[in-house]
Design an enzyme around this catalytic site. Structure first.
Site, PDB file in Angstrom:
ATOM      1  N   GLU A 102      35.353  42.601  42.285  1.00  0.00           N
ATOM      2  CA  GLU A 102      35.969  41.376  41.766  1.00  0.00           C
ATOM      3  C   GLU A 102      35.944  41.354  40.239  1.00  0.00           C
ATOM      4  OE1 GLU A 102      33.856  37.828  42.933  1.00  0.00           O
ATOM      5  OE2 GLU A 102      35.572  36.561  42.447  1.00  0.00           O
ATOM      6  N   GLU A 162      33.397  32.426  51.213  1.00  0.00           N
ATOM      7  CA  GLU A 162      34.688  32.076  50.650  1.00  0.00           C
ATOM      8  C   GLU A 162      35.814  32.561  51.581  1.00  0.00           C
ATOM      9  OE1 GLU A 162      34.709  32.484  46.481  1.00  0.00           O
ATOM     10  OE2 GLU A 162      36.768  31.806  46.270  1.00  0.00           O
TER      11      GLU A 162
HETATM   12  C1  BGC Z   1      38.226  33.884  44.249  1.00  0.00           C
HETATM   13  C2  BGC Z   1      39.372  34.546  43.572  1.00  0.00           C
HETATM   14  C3  BGC Z   1      40.338  33.476  43.226  1.00  0.00           C
HETATM   15  C4  BGC Z   1      39.652  32.624  42.241  1.00  0.00           C
HETATM   16  C5  BGC Z   1      40.504  31.572  41.644  1.00  0.00           C
HETATM   17  C6  BGC Z   1      37.564  33.016  43.271  1.00  0.00           C
HETATM   18  O1  BGC Z   1      36.454  32.416  43.754  1.00  0.00           O
HETATM   19  O2  BGC Z   1      37.370  34.798  44.816  1.00  0.00           O
HETATM   20  O3  BGC Z   1      39.829  35.632  44.187  1.00  0.00           O
HETATM   21  O4  BGC Z   1      41.581  33.882  42.871  1.00  0.00           O
HETATM   22  O5  BGC Z   1      38.464  32.089  42.749  1.00  0.00           O
HETATM   23  O6  BGC Z   1      39.781  30.682  41.006  1.00  0.00           O
END
Ligand code: BGC
Length: 891
Positions: free
Chosen positions: A772, A496
């Site tokens: 996260e 990502e």
């Molecule tokens: C990310 C986040 C992001 C989010 C929003 C995720 O996959 O890691 O940090 O803000 O998606 O959908």
């Protein structure tokens, strides 16, 4: 040597009578702005006047003659962003400058001070400055892996120079990433992953280096290693079936580069070396494949020898071809490159089956350097990177999703391995490394973790009597710097690594205390503007490598809040001036498209990552915990209109200011009449976020703030056991709302908890960064990074502004407020911050009811000092200096 970052914003520090220290900062314009601050122990230092001189030679500047500009004596206390008003500056101008100022200190003493002479240089500002051409080569035998990785290209050129080289500048860009070598030596070896990321269809950054010392008369050679980076392969295919971005990922093309080396001799003659068809290129070099996400494979069997020195036989190399220039404008990079800024020695190594497992002791971001001594011809050493271990001490890579995060080193069949190696064109987020195929018994000394991120100063320190708070702060420090990759990323490890806007909308203010992140965020706003569509829509990730134009208020809203952060914290209104039209266009687009009768209905992510009710869930399914979309989007719209009204006032757009103020009022009315229960003063389904947003944004009908606040307290205490009760949106205002309304104690409880869900829970479960997910140790690994900073919300702001009590009352700390909140449970707080206006310190201790407080107010600023006493605060206005207060408080 470091990248000469074009036109420069300069800061210098002057101590009373003596020049202290200068720092050159980048800017990409021929309209420089000058800034400085003072370092002084004297009290009450005030600048009475300044004079800036700008000269075309060092000698003139030393003599105080400003042939390009002499501002004359200006009676002003301004010291930030003073615009150059001299003769127009051109590409390549090297300019010397100096400041004289008169200051008063103590009781009306005055002294004249002057800075050293410093210089800056204009880079190449116009396309006509470039004679070089983009070169590359489409090879048939590229080592492609699933179309995501190509072999690195090696480009070289030999040339002769005369004697008496006076100056030499290298202007270079290589897409996706490059490293440059002159006469066998790398140009700034500790810089990596350059140039800065951008939407290559709009903008391509190039770097500028002073390479005078690297050249010599006679034979010279220059070499460039070029890797695909995000230009060629944005991201490996995802393995998560829920996320299909096949058509949603940008790819730009095969690697290409442009380079211009300009040499000036003592007698003024010039020589020019440019990238063109006279260059040679090879793809059969040791970097067989590389990709930021998947790692790098280095095969010594393909060693090219001394290919960056002259006399090398490149007869079998291909001729470079002219290739299509990227559509984006070639732009001097305005921010420093990523640089190795820390080195870790692993804390443990142990054998697991055939493999070795290395523990860095810290979830870090960068690469591993390995000592290959003793490895035998034909050996392949494979390193796989992971944040976590399974209970059997093997690495757990499930949360990396489609990122392979694997480096490979293949030892040459004839000569044996070179001793130290680290990859060049990848990076990993890891604490553990599984090493396969290594001979002998390696020790921790055979490895180094090279920690890298955008080069910037650490500006703040924060420490308290609470060990959990300290540990969380430390984790935040590692997490924030690990997620600076010429844009703020969401995470550094999985497939990502995007510039997710919502993660930083408020976090960026807190980060600005710890790091001088001005340049990084100013550049990110350019990425933001670059991604705006004709309609006005802005992407959720800057640059828009993922084409997520989902149109929320909360995520792209960072386009406005980040500019506000740069203005309020660094005193710089330039991002506002530059991006105001785009911000206005975006808000108008959102209103036209998604607002009905004052309610904003569109939102994509909700109160993302609200602590879920069960340990395996990523998102809560409990309707009672979830905050509805319009209940997030509408208050956020109000929040942004308020900031826009302030911007409009700053820029002198009176009508706009009125418009945005009016938008705020009208939306507030509409919202309150629809979502506020006027009997029990609750918003919608009464989640903490539903109540926090309108309260913090000043939308609650006057006189009922406490009623609304009571809901927040009740829910937080009773339903959530004094734990975090918001997702990513609500948490941006949680700590401040609680403290402002008299429940700093509850904020402290939340911050020092170590039970689920809390930052302390992460610490107790071994985290060395911020997760996260609140349940990062138990939730589904598919969206479970160990290094995300979005959950920090306003924690860092609260630590500096409420516990330390350091706040900017005027942009750039020209006027400061020092107002600590002594909270039961904390015995001391030490907080320091090197602001653009100088060093601010606040250190307090509490012994029973005795409160002792030491503060430092920087020169040429003024502070409103709020001294806690038994009867509330006693307020004084003080000039610069160090002060000590002792008072008696009730706690
Ligand atoms: C990310 C986040 C992001 C989010 C929003 C995720 O996959 O890691 O940090 O803000 O998606 O959908």
């Amino acid at each position: 040597m470091k990248q000469l970052v074009n036109i420069l914003f300069l800061i210098f520090l002057v101590s009373c009578g003596k020049t202290a220290h200068f720092e050159i900062k980048p800017h990409d314009t021929n309209e420089p702005r000058f800034s400085w601050n003072y370092e002084s122990d004297a009290q009450n230092v005030k600048q009475i006047s300044y004079r800036i001189i700008v000269a075309s030679t060092e000698n003139l500047a030393l003599k105080g003659i400003g042939d390009l500009w002499d501002s004359g004596e200006v009676f002003s206390d301004k010291m930030l962003y003073i615009p150059y008003e001299g003769k127009p500056l051109q590409s390549r101008d090297k300019v010397f400058w100096k400041v004289f100022s008169t200051i008063s200190y103590e009781k009306n003493k005055t002294v004249s001070v002057e800075s050293d002479v410093k210089y800056f240089e204009i880079s190449l500002l116009n396309s006509s400055d470039w004679q070089a051409q983009w070169i590359g080569h489409e090879f048939n035998d590229d080592v492609l892996v699933g179309k995501t990785r190509v072999a690195a290209r090696y480009l070289r050129k030999e040339f002769k120079l005369d004697e008496n080289i006076a100056e030499a500048r290298l202007y270079v860009s290589g897409l996706g990433q490059y490293s440059a070598y002159i006469n066998g030596v790398e140009v700034v070896p500790d810089e990596l992953l350059k140039p800065a990321l951008s939407d290559y269809r709009k903008r391509v950054y190039f770097n500028t280096y002073d390479v005078t010392e690297m050249l010599r008369s006679g034979d010279n050679a220059i070499g460039i290693t070029l890797a695909g980076g995000r230009y060629t392969a944005m991201r490996r295919r995802t393995t998560n079936p829920d996320w299909d971005f096949t058509d949603n990922v940008l790819h730009f093309g095969t690697p290409r580069m442009i380079l211009q080396l300009e040499i000036t001799y003592d007698d003024g003659r010039k020589a020019l070396i440019v990238s063109d068809e006279t260059w040679k290129i090879a793809n059969r070099g040791p970097i067989r494949t590389s990709n930021e996400y998947d790692g790098e494979t280095y095969d010594e069997n393909y060693d090219l020898g001394d290919w960056t020195v002259s006399g090398y036989d490149d007869a079998c190399w291909s001729v470079a071809e002219l290739v299509e220039a990227p559509a984006g404008m070639l732009t001097p990079q305005p921010n420093p490159n990523i640089k190795i800024q820390d080195t870790l020695i692993p804390v443990a190594i142990y054998k697991k089956g055939e493999n070795w497992i290395l523990d860095m002791g810290q979830n870090m971001v960068g690469v591993l350097q390995i000592n290959l001594d003793g490895q035998q011809p034909g050996d392949t050493i494979t390193m796989r990177f992971a944040e976590n271990l399974y209970s059997d001490s093997t690495i757990d890579v499930r949360n990396l999703r489609g990122a392979e995060a694997t480096d490979r080193y293949i030892v040459e069949t004839r000569h044996g391995a070179s001793p130290q190696w680290h990859p060049m064109f990848t990076y990993h987020g890891f604490r553990y490394v599984e090493i396969r195929g290594m001979r002998g018994i390696p020790s921790t000394e055979d490895f180094r973790g090279l920690v890298f991120y955008d080069e910037m100063q650490t500006t703040g320190t924060f420490e308290t009597s609470d060990e959990i708070l300290n540990a969380v702060y430390r984790n935040a420090y590692w997490g924030i710097r690990g997620n600076y990759r010429s844009m703020p990323t969401d995470c550094p490890q999985r497939d990502e690594r995007m510039g997710w806007t919502g993660d930083r909308a408020t976090g960026c203010y807190g980060e600005s205390y710890i790091f001088d992140n001005h340049d990084l965020y100013a550049k990110w706003l350019d990425d933001g503007e670059d991604c705006q569509l004709e309609s006005g829509s802005i992407c959720d990730v800057f640059p828009p490598y993922w084409r997520n134009y989902t149109n929320s208020m909360t995520w792209p809203g960072a386009f406005i809040t980040v500019a506000d952060m740069i203005y309020t914290r660094f005193g710089d209104d330039k991002p506002i001036r530059e991006h105001y039209p785009a911000m206005k266009k975006w808000l108008a687009f959102m209103k036209d498209k998604y607002m009905i009768d004052g309610i904003m209905y569109r939102d994509q992510y909700g109160d993302w990552c609200m602590p879920p009710e069960s340990p395996e869930l990523i998102h809560s399914r409990d309707r009672d915990r979830r905050t509805r979309k319009m209940v997030i989007a509408t208050p956020y719209y109000c929040h942004l209109t308020k900031i826009m009204a302030k911007f409009a006032e700053t820029l002198g757009f009176v009508d706009d200011a009125e418009y945005f103020n009016n938008e705020f009022e009208v939306t507030r009315e509409a919202y309150n009449s629809k979502y506020l229960d006027h009997h029990i003063w609750r918003y919608d389904n009464n989640t903490v976020t539903a109540n926090i947003l309108p309260l913090y944004f000043g939308m609650v009908p006057e006189g009922h703030e406490n009623d609304v606040f009571e809901n927040i307290v009740e829910r937080t205490e009773d339903l959530h056991g004094s734990h975090v009760a918001t997702g990513v949106v609500g948490i941006q205002f949680m700590m401040r709302t609680l403290t402002e309304h008299g429940r700093g104690d509850l904020a402290l409880t939340i911050a020092s908890n170590d039970t689920y869900p809390s930052w302390g829970y992460m610490v107790r479960n071994g985290a060395t960064t911020i997760w996260e997910l609140w349940n990062g140790n138990t939730a589904d690994p598919s969206m479970n990074s160990g290094n995300h900073v979005m959950l920090l919300g306003d924690l860092i702001i609260w630590e500096y502004e409420y516990l330390g009590g350091i706040r900017a009352l005027e942009p750039g700390y020209k006027k400061i407020q020092l107002k600590p909140y002594p909270i039961k449970g904390l015995d001391h707080v030490n907080c320091t911050y090197n602001s653009v206006a100088g060093r601010i310190e606040s250190r307090w201790k509490r012994h029973g009811s005795r409160f002792e407080w030491e503060i430092t107010i920087p020169a040429n600023t003024e502070a409103e000092v709020w001294i806690p006493t038994k009867n509330g605060y006693k307020v004084k206005t003080l000039g610069s200096g160090k002060y000590f207060f002792s008072s008696s408080i009730i706690i």
